[in-house]
Design a protein around this motif. Structure first.
Motif, PDB file in Angstrom:
ATOM      1  N   MET A   1       0.856   7.829   6.334  1.00 58.66           N
ATOM      2  CA  MET A   1       2.097   7.845   7.091  1.00 58.66           C
ATOM      3  C   MET A   1       2.914   9.060   6.669  1.00 58.66           C
ATOM      4  O   MET A   1       3.130   9.296   5.487  1.00 58.66           O
ATOM      5  N   LYS A   2       3.362   9.805   7.636  1.00 55.02           N
ATOM      6  CA  LYS A   2       4.187  10.982   7.364  1.00 55.02           C
ATOM      7  C   LYS A   2       5.609  10.539   7.043  1.00 55.02           C
ATOM      8  O   LYS A   2       6.102   9.553   7.560  1.00 55.02           O
ATOM      9  N   ILE A   3       6.241  11.298   6.157  1.00 55.64           N
ATOM     10  CA  ILE A   3       7.638  11.088   5.792  1.00 55.64           C
ATOM     11  C   ILE A   3       8.428  12.277   6.312  1.00 55.64           C
ATOM     12  O   ILE A   3       8.076  13.427   6.050  1.00 55.64           O
ATOM     13  N   ALA A   4       9.499  11.991   7.037  1.00 50.66           N
ATOM     14  CA  ALA A   4      10.466  13.021   7.427  1.00 50.66           C
ATOM     15  C   ALA A   4      11.723  12.688   6.627  1.00 50.66           C
ATOM     16  O   ALA A   4      12.171  11.539   6.623  1.00 50.66           O
TER      17      ALA A   4
ATOM     18  N   GLU B   1      11.005   1.197  -9.500  1.00 54.81           N
ATOM     19  CA  GLU B   1      10.795   0.024  -8.637  1.00 54.81           C
ATOM     20  C   GLU B   1      10.961   0.403  -7.164  1.00 54.81           C
ATOM     21  O   GLU B   1      10.228  -0.100  -6.304  1.00 54.81           O
ATOM     22  N   ASP B   2      11.906   1.277  -6.882  1.00 59.13           N
ATOM     23  CA  ASP B   2      12.096   1.736  -5.506  1.00 59.13           C
ATOM     24  C   ASP B   2      10.877   2.519  -5.023  1.00 59.13           C
ATOM     25  O   ASP B   2      10.433   2.354  -3.884  1.00 59.13           O
TER      26      ASP B   2
ATOM     27  N   VAL C   1       8.608   1.481  -1.809  1.00 58.17           N
ATOM     28  CA  VAL C   1       8.381   2.380  -0.673  1.00 58.17           C
ATOM     29  C   VAL C   1       6.894   2.655  -0.490  1.00 58.17           C
ATOM     30  O   VAL C   1       6.404   2.696   0.644  1.00 58.17           O
ATOM     31  N   HIS C   2       6.154   2.792  -1.580  1.00 55.92           N
ATOM     32  CA  HIS C   2       4.700   2.950  -1.452  1.00 55.92           C
ATOM     33  C   HIS C   2       4.093   1.740  -0.741  1.00 55.92           C
ATOM     34  O   HIS C   2       3.221   1.897   0.114  1.00 55.92           O
TER      35      HIS C   2
ATOM     36  N   LEU D   1       4.817   2.068   2.951  1.00 53.66           N
ATOM     37  CA  LEU D   1       3.972   3.092   3.565  1.00 53.66           C
ATOM     38  C   LEU D   1       2.539   2.586   3.749  1.00 53.66           C
ATOM     39  O   LEU D   1       1.905   2.863   4.766  1.00 53.66           O
ATOM     40  N   GLU D   2       2.040   1.859   2.768  1.00 50.64           N
ATOM     41  CA  GLU D   2       0.673   1.333   2.854  1.00 50.64           C
ATOM     42  C   GLU D   2       0.533   0.272   3.938  1.00 50.64           C
ATOM     43  O   GLU D   2      -0.553   0.071   4.493  1.00 50.64           O
ATOM     44  N   SER D   3       1.631  -0.416   4.252  1.00 53.84           N
ATOM     45  CA  SER D   3       1.545  -1.489   5.250  1.00 53.84           C
ATOM     46  C   SER D   3       1.545  -0.949   6.674  1.00 53.84           C
ATOM     47  O   SER D   3       1.329  -1.714   7.611  1.00 53.84           O
ATOM     48  N   TYR D   4       1.772   0.351   6.843  1.00 53.98           N
ATOM     49  CA  TYR D   4       1.801   0.940   8.187  1.00 53.98           C
ATOM     50  C   TYR D   4       0.565   1.746   8.455  1.00 53.98           C
ATOM     51  O   TYR D   4      -0.022   2.413   7.807  1.00 53.98           O
TER      52      TYR D   4
END
Length: 118
Positions: A1-4, A106-107, A111-112, A115-118
């Motif tokens: 997943m790309k991050i902007a 933890e944050d 967030v990882h 991202l992995e769930s998408y």
């Protein structure tokens, strides 16, 4: 997943760096950036005028935005992550996570997982 992502004081940039993503996986938002693939948006909390590039970017790219991850300061109470709330309402994109300043370990883990769930 790309991050902007968009960073004013470099807090969000420091958080994105902690994510340890591949070089082409994270891109800094500009009003001329066009994406043609799903992405997550990570933004700080500031007045719309300061985040105008983000608003312009989302006007062109919101169809690909899967969610917003917001940085803020809980000391601002009801104004905490208000920029993300405004963008979420305007472009019908969910807020998936929020963190303070440049985030904790933890944050990063949370967030990882997102991202992995998408």
């Amino acid at each position: 997943m790309k991050i902007a992502y968009y960073s004013v004081t470099r807090q969000v940039s420091r958080f994105v760096k902690k994510l340890n993503l591949a070089a082409n996986q994270a891109v800094e938002v500009s009003d001329t950036l066009l994406l043609s693939e799903p992405f997550m948006l990570i933004i700080p909390t500031y007045e719309k005028e300061i985040l105008q590039e983000v608003w312009d970017f989302m006007a062109e790219n919101s169809a690909y935005c899967q969610g917003i991850i917001a940085s803020g300061n809980r000391n601002f109470a009801e104004l905490y992550i208000y920029s993300a709330k405004d963008l979420s309402a305007e472009f019908h994109v969910p807020i998936l996570y929020d963190f303070e300043f440049n985030g904790t370990d933890e944050d990063v883990t949370a967030v990882h997982s997102i991202l992995e769930s998408y």
